[in-house]
Design an enzyme around this catalytic site. Sequence first.
Site, PDB file in Angstrom:
ATOM      1  N   GLY A  46       0.844  -1.199   0.000  1.00  0.00           N
ATOM      2  CA  GLY A  46       0.000   0.000   0.000  1.00  0.00           C
ATOM      3  C   GLY A  46       0.873   1.240   0.000  1.00  0.00           C
ATOM      4  O   GLY A  46       2.063   1.168   0.328  1.00  0.00           O
ATOM      5  N   GLN A  51       3.028   9.934   1.807  1.00  0.00           N
ATOM      6  CA  GLN A  51       4.372   9.346   1.844  1.00  0.00           C
ATOM      7  C   GLN A  51       5.259   9.815   0.698  1.00  0.00           C
ATOM      8  O   GLN A  51       6.475   9.716   0.779  1.00  0.00           O
ATOM      9  CB  GLN A  51       4.279   7.809   1.801  1.00  0.00           C
ATOM     10  CG  GLN A  51       3.648   7.214   3.043  1.00  0.00           C
ATOM     11  CD  GLN A  51       3.504   5.717   2.902  1.00  0.00           C
ATOM     12  OE1 GLN A  51       2.547   5.222   2.314  1.00  0.00           O
ATOM     13  NE2 GLN A  51       4.474   4.972   3.420  1.00  0.00           N
ATOM     14  N   CYS A  92       6.210  -0.378   7.371  1.00  0.00           N
ATOM     15  CA  CYS A  92       5.848   0.829   6.630  1.00  0.00           C
ATOM     16  C   CYS A  92       7.037   1.253   5.776  1.00  0.00           C
ATOM     17  O   CYS A  92       8.174   1.256   6.248  1.00  0.00           O
ATOM     18  CB  CYS A  92       5.484   1.950   7.611  1.00  0.00           C
ATOM     19  SG  CYS A  92       4.981   3.482   6.806  1.00  0.00           S
ATOM     20  N   LEU A  93       6.749   1.611   4.537  1.00  0.00           N
ATOM     21  CA  LEU A  93       7.814   2.063   3.640  1.00  0.00           C
ATOM     22  C   LEU A  93       8.461   3.352   4.154  1.00  0.00           C
ATOM     23  O   LEU A  93       9.588   3.664   3.788  1.00  0.00           O
ATOM     24  CB  LEU A  93       7.255   2.276   2.219  1.00  0.00           C
ATOM     25  CG  LEU A  93       6.771   1.004   1.512  1.00  0.00           C
ATOM     26  CD1 LEU A  93       6.068   1.367   0.204  1.00  0.00           C
ATOM     27  CD2 LEU A  93       7.926   0.036   1.255  1.00  0.00           C
ATOM     28  N   GLU A 135      -3.156   3.145   5.877  1.00  0.00           N
ATOM     29  CA  GLU A 135      -3.025   4.190   4.836  1.00  0.00           C
ATOM     30  C   GLU A 135      -3.846   5.440   5.184  1.00  0.00           C
ATOM     31  O   GLU A 135      -3.393   6.563   4.959  1.00  0.00           O
ATOM     32  CB  GLU A 135      -3.455   3.655   3.470  1.00  0.00           C
ATOM     33  CG  GLU A 135      -2.737   2.402   2.971  1.00  0.00           C
ATOM     34  CD  GLU A 135      -1.235   2.457   3.026  1.00  0.00           C
ATOM     35  OE1 GLU A 135      -0.668   3.565   3.117  1.00  0.00           O
ATOM     36  OE2 GLU A 135      -0.612   1.388   3.001  1.00  0.00           O
ATOM     37  N   HIS A 138      -1.965   7.571   7.443  1.00  0.00           N
ATOM     38  CA  HIS A 138      -0.975   8.417   6.758  1.00  0.00           C
ATOM     39  C   HIS A 138      -1.609   9.728   6.283  1.00  0.00           C
ATOM     40  O   HIS A 138      -1.017  10.793   6.414  1.00  0.00           O
ATOM     41  CB  HIS A 138      -0.395   7.708   5.531  1.00  0.00           C
ATOM     42  CG  HIS A 138       0.730   6.760   5.813  1.00  0.00           C
ATOM     43  ND1 HIS A 138       1.907   7.148   6.421  1.00  0.00           N
ATOM     44  CD2 HIS A 138       0.882   5.440   5.530  1.00  0.00           C
ATOM     45  CE1 HIS A 138       2.730   6.100   6.498  1.00  0.00           C
ATOM     46  NE2 HIS A 138       2.127   5.046   5.967  1.00  0.00           N
TER      47      HIS A 138
HETATM   48  O1  GNR Z   1       4.122  -2.647   2.539  1.00  0.00           O
HETATM   49  C1  GNR Z   1       3.505  -2.498   3.597  1.00  0.00           C
HETATM   50  N1  GNR Z   1       3.221  -3.589   4.355  1.00  0.00           N
HETATM   51  C2  GNR Z   1       2.384  -3.543   5.464  1.00  0.00           C
HETATM   52  C3  GNR Z   1       2.386  -4.639   6.319  1.00  0.00           C
HETATM   53  C4  GNR Z   1       1.562  -4.666   7.414  1.00  0.00           C
HETATM   54  C5  GNR Z   1       0.724  -3.613   7.676  1.00  0.00           C
HETATM   55  C6  GNR Z   1       0.715  -2.505   6.835  1.00  0.00           C
HETATM   56  C7  GNR Z   1       1.541  -2.472   5.741  1.00  0.00           C
HETATM   57  S1  GNR Z   1       1.508  -1.096   4.675  1.00  0.00           S
HETATM   58  C8  GNR Z   1       3.132  -1.145   4.048  1.00  0.00           C
HETATM   59  C9  GNR Z   1       3.318  -0.084   2.963  1.00  0.00           C
HETATM   60  C10 GNR Z   1       3.149   1.272   3.574  1.00  0.00           C
HETATM   61  O2  GNR Z   1       3.965   1.822   4.266  1.00  0.00           O
HETATM   62  N2  GNR Z   1       2.013   1.875   3.382  1.00  0.00           N
HETATM   63  O3  GNR Z   1       1.766   3.054   3.952  1.00  0.00           O
HETATM   64 NI    NI Z   2       2.973   3.119   5.732  1.00  0.00          NI
END
Ligand code: GNR
Ligand code: NI
Length: 168
Positions: A46, A51, A92-93, A135, A138
């Site tokens: 996601g 972001q 989270c990325l 998301e 965010h």
């Molecule tokens: O890639 C993502 N994996 C994830 C794993 C568990 C709960 C939420 C996520 S979202 C994350 C990508 C991201 O940072 N989205 O904002």
């Molecule tokens: Ni995230």
Amino acid sequence: MALLEILEFPDPRLRTKAQPVADVDDKIRQIVEDMFETMYDSKGIGLAATQVNIHQRIIVIDISEEKNEKNVFINPQITILDDVPDSYDEGCLSVPGFYETVERPKKVRVEALNQNGEAFTIEPEGLLAVCIQHEIDHLDGKLFVDYISPIKRNRIRKKLEKQHRAQA
Ligand code: GNR
Ligand code: NI
């Protein structure tokens, strides 16, 4: 097509509250395409516009194995249907390399617009419910590390700040 730069915690821009999209036009569709490209390139499931430093209420998600199920949520509205918490090891990325268990409501309803500006409603459970809530947070300037202890959060912040200094 373009790869966008992903902001990393504790960048203060991640705390910006995103504004609703007024009109789902070609410019928004371009942002959606660039967000998918960036998300797939980073192996994420996601991505919220916040972001990539775009402060409009746009989310892309693909939780499929084959990475062929694009989901777009513009101006999402969430309703909690079942307050029973479900815990999940979240990453989270914008907080690369760190995973922590977070509890969120298990069942939600989400109303949103798709990339054609059409309204739709889903009632996701499981990973999709977790991801959508992550998301939407965010878009409201919130990160999963806000749910963990301040000690753990500060430890993560210090490690990432050190990495960012080394990269600079
Ligand atoms: O890639 C993502 N994996 C994830 C794993 C568990 C709960 C939420 C996520 S979202 C994350 C990508 C991201 O940072 N989205 O904002
Ligand atoms: Ni995230």
